[in-house]
Motif scaffolding. Sequence first.
Motif, mmCIF file in Angstrom:
data_model
loop_
_atom_site.group_PDB
_atom_site.id
_atom_site.type_symbol
_atom_site.label_atom_id
_atom_site.label_comp_id
_atom_site.label_asym_id
_atom_site.label_seq_id
_atom_site.Cartn_x
_atom_site.Cartn_y
_atom_site.Cartn_z
ATOM 1 N N PHE A 228 0.754 -1.357 -0.025
ATOM 2 C CA PHE A 228 -0.063 0.008 -0.039
ATOM 3 C C PHE A 228 0.852 1.448 -0.021
ATOM 4 C CE2 PHE A 228 -3.996 -2.041 2.270
ATOM 5 C CZ PHE A 228 -4.381 -2.569 0.938
ATOM 6 N N ILE A 229 2.375 1.133 0.184
ATOM 7 C CA ILE A 229 3.250 2.325 0.035
ATOM 8 C C ILE A 229 2.832 2.954 -1.241
ATOM 9 C CG2 ILE A 229 5.278 3.175 0.336
ATOM 10 C CD1 ILE A 229 6.149 0.801 2.008
ATOM 11 N N THR A 230 2.537 4.380 -1.172
ATOM 12 C CA THR A 230 2.342 5.129 -2.313
ATOM 13 C C THR A 230 3.202 6.572 -2.205
ATOM 14 O OG1 THR A 230 0.052 4.087 -2.415
ATOM 15 C CG2 THR A 230 0.451 6.144 -3.772
ATOM 16 N N LEU A 231 4.183 6.600 -2.476
ATOM 17 C CA LEU A 231 4.918 7.929 -2.800
ATOM 18 C C LEU A 231 4.534 8.861 -3.998
ATOM 19 C CD1 LEU A 231 8.456 6.003 -1.967
ATOM 20 C CD2 LEU A 231 6.725 7.054 -0.273
ATOM 21 N N ASN A 232 3.447 9.138 -3.839
ATOM 22 C CA ASN A 232 3.149 10.327 -5.015
ATOM 23 C C ASN A 232 3.059 11.716 -4.404
ATOM 24 O OD1 ASN A 232 0.386 10.238 -3.931
ATOM 25 N ND2 ASN A 232 -0.233 8.642 -5.449
ATOM 26 N N LYS A 233 2.638 12.694 -5.293
ATOM 27 C CA LYS A 233 2.774 14.077 -4.853
ATOM 28 C C LYS A 233 1.419 14.253 -4.031
ATOM 29 C CE LYS A 233 2.314 18.634 -6.665
ATOM 30 N NZ LYS A 233 2.408 19.532 -7.899
ATOM 31 N N HIS A 234 0.418 13.502 -4.161
ATOM 32 C CA HIS A 234 -0.983 13.659 -3.460
ATOM 33 C C HIS A 234 -0.620 13.288 -1.953
ATOM 34 C CE1 HIS A 234 -5.092 13.800 -2.151
ATOM 35 N NE2 HIS A 234 -5.144 12.444 -1.878
ATOM 36 N N TYR A 235 -0.287 12.172 -1.785
ATOM 37 C CA TYR A 235 0.009 11.760 -0.248
ATOM 38 C C TYR A 235 0.956 12.428 0.160
ATOM 39 C CZ TYR A 235 -3.199 7.782 -1.560
ATOM 40 O OH TYR A 235 -4.124 7.075 -1.925
ATOM 41 N N MET A 236 2.123 12.887 -0.319
ATOM 42 C CA MET A 236 3.295 13.533 0.357
ATOM 43 C C MET A 236 2.863 15.011 0.765
ATOM 44 S SD MET A 236 5.823 11.497 0.553
ATOM 45 C CE MET A 236 4.505 10.171 0.798
ATOM 46 N N THR A 237 2.092 15.673 -0.096
ATOM 47 C CA THR A 237 1.336 16.944 0.084
ATOM 48 C C THR A 237 0.470 16.997 1.265
ATOM 49 O OG1 THR A 237 1.645 17.660 -2.359
ATOM 50 C CG2 THR A 237 0.172 18.948 -0.836
ATOM 51 N N GLU A 238 -0.263 16.175 1.337
ATOM 52 C CA GLU A 238 -1.395 15.955 2.470
ATOM 53 C C GLU A 238 -0.535 15.457 3.948
ATOM 54 O OE1 GLU A 238 -4.559 16.549 2.694
ATOM 55 O OE2 GLU A 238 -4.911 16.613 0.498
ATOM 56 N N MET A 239 0.663 14.738 3.443
ATOM 57 C CA MET A 239 1.276 14.708 4.972
ATOM 58 C C MET A 239 1.957 15.736 5.283
ATOM 59 S SD MET A 239 3.992 11.570 5.351
ATOM 60 C CE MET A 239 3.181 10.486 4.402
ATOM 61 N N LEU A 240 2.528 16.591 4.493
ATOM 62 C CA LEU A 240 3.263 17.799 4.722
ATOM 63 C C LEU A 240 2.087 18.912 5.566
ATOM 64 C CD1 LEU A 240 5.561 18.374 1.883
ATOM 65 C CD2 LEU A 240 6.360 17.909 4.197
ATOM 66 N N LYS A 241 1.000 18.869 4.955
ATOM 67 C CA LYS A 241 -0.118 19.871 5.491
ATOM 68 C C LYS A 241 -0.318 19.238 6.905
ATOM 69 C CE LYS A 241 -3.530 20.549 2.743
ATOM 70 N NZ LYS A 241 -4.743 20.520 1.864
ATOM 71 N N GLY A 242 -0.538 18.184 7.012
ATOM 72 C CA GLY A 242 -1.229 17.621 8.319
ATOM 73 C C GLY A 242 -0.069 17.487 9.418
ATOM 74 N N GLY A 243 1.119 17.369 8.940
ATOM 75 C CA GLY A 243 2.332 16.888 9.974
ATOM 76 C C GLY A 243 3.162 18.183 10.156
ATOM 77 N N THR A 244 3.222 19.067 9.386
ATOM 78 C CA THR A 244 4.250 20.021 9.806
ATOM 79 C C THR A 244 3.801 20.961 10.879
ATOM 80 O OG1 THR A 244 3.017 21.437 7.938
ATOM 81 C CG2 THR A 244 5.216 20.341 7.330
ATOM 82 N N PRO A 245 2.619 21.277 10.999
ATOM 83 C CA PRO A 245 2.191 21.734 12.623
ATOM 84 C C PRO A 245 2.771 21.115 13.752
ATOM 85 C CG PRO A 245 0.243 21.913 10.910
ATOM 86 C CD PRO A 245 1.441 21.062 10.289
ATOM 87 N N SER A 246 2.801 19.721 13.614
ATOM 88 C CA SER A 246 3.294 19.194 14.630
ATOM 89 C C SER A 246 4.874 19.318 14.725
ATOM 90 C CB SER A 246 2.750 17.558 14.649
ATOM 91 O OG SER A 246 1.576 17.354 14.772
ATOM 92 N N LEU A 247 5.162 19.152 13.615
ATOM 93 C CA LEU A 247 6.829 19.153 13.274
ATOM 94 C C LEU A 247 7.206 20.693 13.955
ATOM 95 C CD1 LEU A 247 9.417 17.726 12.674
ATOM 96 C CD2 LEU A 247 8.889 18.539 10.305
ATOM 97 N N SER A 248 6.368 21.595 13.425
ATOM 98 C CA SER A 248 6.686 23.118 14.118
ATOM 99 C C SER A 248 6.632 23.311 15.346
ATOM 100 C CB SER A 248 5.823 24.043 13.219
ATOM 101 O OG SER A 248 6.013 24.049 12.072
#
Length: 454
Positions: A228-248
């Motif tokens: 199920f690993i899917t390294l496309n732009k859509h999933y990476m973008t969504e991960m960045l959108k949802g994860g960067t606030p926690s990372l920040s």
Amino acid sequence: MTNKDNYIFLTRGNVGKVISRMAIPTIAGMLVTSIYNLVDAYYVGQINTQATAAVGVAFPAMAIVQAIGFFFGQGSGTYISRQLGAKRRNEAERMASTSFYLSIITGVALAIVALLFLEPLSLAFGSTPTILPYTKTYLGIMLLGTPIVTATMTLNNQMRFQGNAVSAMVGMMTGAVLNVALVPLFTFTFGMGIAGTAIGTILSELVGFIVLYMLAIRGGNLRLTLKFITLNKHYMTEMLKGGTPSLSRQGLASVSTMLLNLAAASFGDSAIAGMSIVGRVSFVVFSVVIGIGQGFQPFCGFNFGARLFKRVRKGYFYAIKLCLMFLVVCCVAGFYFAEEVIDLMRHDPAVVEVGAAALRWQIITWPLTAFIIMSNMALQTSGWAISANVVAALRNGLCFIPLIIVLPIYWGIFGVEVCQTFADVISAAITLPIMVRYFRALSKMPSPVNEAPK
């Protein structure tokens, strides 16, 4: 509870009951997670002041590790909850698998790099010559558990965002309870000192991860498979959108703690130890606030995905009310028993003097912190990436960092003690108009005609 049951419960159940039910196991999980930090601080406090300070110096490094885990966990989890709310399970499963395995790979790479630069990192995080040997021993061992921590944080968040907070809690509690037993065993019974503290901790984390993983692959939970690993732009973008606030949020917390240690170092090892204890006490208190917020997040994600925006608003204010009720009690108790709390962790008059003063100043703005944290979680879960990142960066970054550089220059140790209080006030003032704009935007978005919040 199946995913279908979770959907009905989260989108149709009574708002107060839903958030309370989701928050209770999450609070328990957060509390026992904070035990890792308190147990280490308590037992090394029985060794000497330098050992206590070393654990505080190592805290920024471990905060970065946790931030990576939260990046993948929250980044995937916010997307997962919205997809499940919109009844798109296949999308949710692909995101879950992709982020889980990426978190493990990133954890391994991070551990290798950090161990190669162990001494420079220890010095950068605020070690003095007398603290450095303890820091290198403790941090060097703790870093070996980096991939365990990143994977655990990722999986724990994914479980919560699916609505399975109880399973997530059990996995975290297993490691924390074991930690209470193993740390004193290795530290004192086996005579390994601060090295034993670190060994007991990472062994506990490993067992906790195994239990959590076994729970995650059972029942109706999302599948975690390599296909199920899917390294496309859509999933990476969504991960960045949802994860960067926690990372920040957590990444900047690491930077701010490092700068705090460096500022406190000018006033001696006792100052570092005192501020370290205050940070851990605050972490325990905020673990409840964060637990309530994390109970709100799957509620927010499901209802946002289902376009039930009135329920999102009602849930947000209910969660803040719960936080304030809890914090009032903590503020009163903490203000009157500040010396006793610090003395329990390290019986040293110099440590107690700094720690008690700092704790009382920080208590003043604890209620504001609840507002900031809950706002950040609402924005993050809703996919408002820019606003979420701004709010996440305020308290421990944009506001705190300039203050911790400037205030000690003019006010000495007092500037170190009051820095977080000033940062909280400024952060809340900036967050308020952001949340007003957020709720105005939600009120203009189309909702189902039969939406009827309870």
